[in-house]
Design a protein around this motif. Structure first.
Motif, mmCIF file in Angstrom:
data_model
loop_
_atom_site.group_PDB
_atom_site.id
_atom_site.type_symbol
_atom_site.label_atom_id
_atom_site.label_comp_id
_atom_site.label_asym_id
_atom_site.label_seq_id
_atom_site.Cartn_x
_atom_site.Cartn_y
_atom_site.Cartn_z
ATOM 1 N N ASN A 13 6.313 -3.162 -8.446
ATOM 2 C CA ASN A 13 6.811 -3.563 -7.137
ATOM 3 C C ASN A 13 7.573 -4.882 -7.178
ATOM 4 O O ASN A 13 8.709 -4.954 -6.722
ATOM 5 C CB ASN A 13 5.646 -3.670 -6.146
ATOM 6 C CG ASN A 13 6.106 -3.965 -4.734
ATOM 7 O OD1 ASN A 13 6.202 -5.119 -4.324
ATOM 8 N ND2 ASN A 13 6.411 -2.915 -3.981
ATOM 9 N N ALA A 71 3.269 -7.342 -9.763
ATOM 10 C CA ALA A 71 2.633 -6.523 -8.732
ATOM 11 C C ALA A 71 3.014 -5.056 -8.861
ATOM 12 O O ALA A 71 4.153 -4.715 -9.198
ATOM 13 C CB ALA A 71 3.020 -7.031 -7.342
ATOM 14 N N THR A 131 2.349 -1.109 -6.835
ATOM 15 C CA THR A 131 1.770 -0.340 -5.743
ATOM 16 C C THR A 131 0.921 0.773 -6.335
ATOM 17 O O THR A 131 1.192 1.270 -7.429
ATOM 18 C CB THR A 131 2.856 0.282 -4.843
ATOM 19 O OG1 THR A 131 3.752 1.066 -5.643
ATOM 20 C CG2 THR A 131 3.628 -0.788 -4.102
ATOM 21 N N TYR A 144 -5.955 -8.125 3.440
ATOM 22 C CA TYR A 144 -4.841 -7.432 4.087
ATOM 23 C C TYR A 144 -3.620 -8.345 4.047
ATOM 24 O O TYR A 144 -3.701 -9.531 4.393
ATOM 25 C CB TYR A 144 -5.172 -7.086 5.546
ATOM 26 C CG TYR A 144 -4.013 -6.432 6.278
ATOM 27 C CD1 TYR A 144 -3.761 -5.063 6.134
ATOM 28 C CD2 TYR A 144 -3.160 -7.187 7.071
ATOM 29 C CE1 TYR A 144 -2.691 -4.470 6.786
ATOM 30 C CE2 TYR A 144 -2.077 -6.590 7.729
ATOM 31 C CZ TYR A 144 -1.857 -5.235 7.578
ATOM 32 O OH TYR A 144 -0.787 -4.650 8.211
ATOM 33 N N SER A 145 -2.475 -7.797 3.620
ATOM 34 C CA SER A 145 -1.241 -8.580 3.530
ATOM 35 C C SER A 145 -0.310 -8.242 4.689
ATOM 36 O O SER A 145 0.026 -7.073 4.912
ATOM 37 C CB SER A 145 -0.531 -8.276 2.203
ATOM 38 O OG SER A 145 0.789 -8.771 2.216
ATOM 39 N N PHE A 178 3.145 -6.882 3.153
ATOM 40 C CA PHE A 178 3.194 -5.493 2.690
ATOM 41 C C PHE A 178 2.496 -4.521 3.642
ATOM 42 O O PHE A 178 2.539 -3.308 3.433
ATOM 43 C CB PHE A 178 2.582 -5.395 1.291
ATOM 44 C CG PHE A 178 3.298 -6.223 0.276
ATOM 45 C CD1 PHE A 178 4.549 -5.848 -0.172
ATOM 46 C CD2 PHE A 178 2.746 -7.400 -0.198
ATOM 47 C CE1 PHE A 178 5.232 -6.624 -1.094
ATOM 48 C CE2 PHE A 178 3.415 -8.180 -1.127
ATOM 49 C CZ PHE A 178 4.666 -7.786 -1.579
ATOM 50 N N SER A 217 -0.599 -3.808 4.101
ATOM 51 C CA SER A 217 -1.598 -2.973 3.420
ATOM 52 C C SER A 217 -2.577 -3.870 2.667
ATOM 53 O O SER A 217 -2.415 -5.090 2.620
ATOM 54 C CB SER A 217 -0.922 -2.005 2.451
ATOM 55 O OG SER A 217 -0.192 -2.714 1.468
ATOM 56 N N ARG A 218 -3.576 -3.243 2.039
ATOM 57 C CA ARG A 218 -4.568 -3.995 1.272
ATOM 58 C C ARG A 218 -3.981 -4.462 -0.057
ATOM 59 O O ARG A 218 -3.156 -3.766 -0.668
ATOM 60 C CB ARG A 218 -5.800 -3.131 0.996
ATOM 61 C CG ARG A 218 -6.616 -2.785 2.225
ATOM 62 C CD ARG A 218 -7.915 -2.104 1.849
ATOM 63 N NE ARG A 218 -7.687 -0.810 1.205
ATOM 64 C CZ ARG A 218 -8.634 -0.113 0.573
ATOM 65 N NH1 ARG A 218 -9.867 -0.591 0.477
ATOM 66 N NH2 ARG A 218 -8.354 1.058 0.023
ATOM 67 N N ILE A 219 -4.421 -5.626 -0.516
ATOM 68 C CA ILE A 219 -4.010 -6.152 -1.820
ATOM 69 C C ILE A 219 -5.238 -6.728 -2.536
ATOM 70 O O ILE A 219 -6.221 -7.096 -1.897
ATOM 71 C CB ILE A 219 -2.931 -7.251 -1.706
ATOM 72 C CG1 ILE A 219 -3.466 -8.452 -0.892
ATOM 73 C CG2 ILE A 219 -1.652 -6.699 -1.101
ATOM 74 C CD1 ILE A 219 -2.567 -9.674 -0.944
ATOM 75 N N GLU A 258 -1.216 -7.940 -9.391
ATOM 76 C CA GLU A 258 -1.575 -7.670 -7.988
ATOM 77 C C GLU A 258 -1.445 -6.164 -7.752
ATOM 78 O O GLU A 258 -0.474 -5.545 -8.171
ATOM 79 C CB GLU A 258 -0.639 -8.419 -7.043
ATOM 80 C CG GLU A 258 -0.896 -8.115 -5.565
ATOM 81 C CD GLU A 258 0.134 -8.779 -4.641
ATOM 82 O OE1 GLU A 258 -0.123 -8.842 -3.431
ATOM 83 O OE2 GLU A 258 1.187 -9.227 -5.140
ATOM 84 N N ILE A 290 -1.151 -3.388 -4.788
ATOM 85 C CA ILE A 290 -0.814 -3.226 -3.373
ATOM 86 C C ILE A 290 -1.060 -1.777 -2.990
ATOM 87 O O ILE A 290 -0.552 -0.860 -3.652
ATOM 88 C CB ILE A 290 0.663 -3.574 -3.105
ATOM 89 C CG1 ILE A 290 0.996 -4.984 -3.600
ATOM 90 C CG2 ILE A 290 1.008 -3.428 -1.623
ATOM 91 C CD1 ILE A 290 2.476 -5.258 -3.706
ATOM 92 N N GLU A 291 -1.836 -1.568 -1.984
ATOM 93 C CA GLU A 291 -2.121 -0.188 -1.559
ATOM 94 C C GLU A 291 -0.862 0.449 -0.978
ATOM 95 O O GLU A 291 -0.234 -0.086 -0.066
ATOM 96 C CB GLU A 291 -3.240 -0.173 -0.525
ATOM 97 C CG GLU A 291 -3.635 1.233 -0.103
ATOM 98 C CD GLU A 291 -4.809 1.245 0.858
ATOM 99 O OE1 GLU A 291 -5.563 2.224 0.855
ATOM 100 O OE2 GLU A 291 -4.984 0.243 1.601
#
Length: 206
Positions: A78, A154, A156, A180-181, A184, A186-188, A200, A202-203
């Motif tokens: 990402n 990072a 995803t 939670y970001s 983005f 979403s969860r990280i 990292e 990223i969901e």
């Protein structure tokens, strides 16, 4: 990429509708060395994955190929995360150093204690500039020490929780809680690898 699509690619080359996914490739009718390469190259092109030489030479059955593709499709690069004192000043430097294609608006995430902005070069490689915000932030300590400024890589993940379990089983150490970001949406979560670099996750919401 679904398993069904991979099976369709294989059927096209071996000209057979029935086969055992766990059977040795050498025992599958019409599966010779040229067909083997054509199938893998076709899967690479359609599934947008890349097999290394070791994988190409050592796949034992169709099931292994399918699992490899699913694993590759789960984690997608990402961005590169860079810690900076000031995003505006740093962006000017990047404009001189890298030909900018586009960037998004600056996001203030008070919960994470950061300001962040995504910056894309001409090849669409993404850089995340991260500036500290507030006293209890995760950035200032690194900036003061001058360490890990090029902070993380990072990815995803379509299967966030499963990816976390896989990383832990491969000796990656979780170094943050799940957050939670706002950037983005979403969860990280962050891990440090056995080679001592930070990643990292990223969901990627379905």
């Amino acid at each position: 990429m679904s398993e069904k699509k991979i099976i369709e690619i294989i059927k096209k080359y071996i000209k057979s509708k029935k086969f055992d996914k766990k059977a040795s490739l050498s025992n599958i009718k019409n599966w010779d060395s040229l067909t083997h390469l054509n199938i893998l190259f076709s899967i690479e092109k359609i599934c947008k994955v890349k097999f290394n030489i070791n994988e190409i030479n050592n796949f034992k059955n169709i099931d292994e190929i399918i699992k490899s593709v699913k694993k590759k499709n789960n984690l997608i690069f990402n961005h590169i995360g860079i810690f900076v004192n000031n995003i505006k000043k740093s962006e000017k430097y990047l404009n001189n150093f890298i030909a900018k294609s586009k960037s998004n608006k600056l996001i203030l995430d008070k919960k994470l204690g950061i300001k962040a902005k995504l910056f894309f070069d001409e090849k669409n490689i993404c850089y995340e500039l991260v500036e500290p915000y507030g006293k209890n932030n995760p950035v200032s300590g690194y900036l003061k020490r001058g360490t890990n400024i090029l902070n993380h890589i990072a990815y995803t993940s379509k299967n966030f929780d499963k990816t976390m379990d896989e990383l832990k089983s491969n000796e990656f150490m979780q170094i943050s809680k799940i957050n939670y970001s706002k950037l983005f949406k979403s969860r990280i979560v962050f891990f440090i690898s056995p080679l001592n670099y930070i990643i990292e996750i990223i969901e990627l919401k379905k």
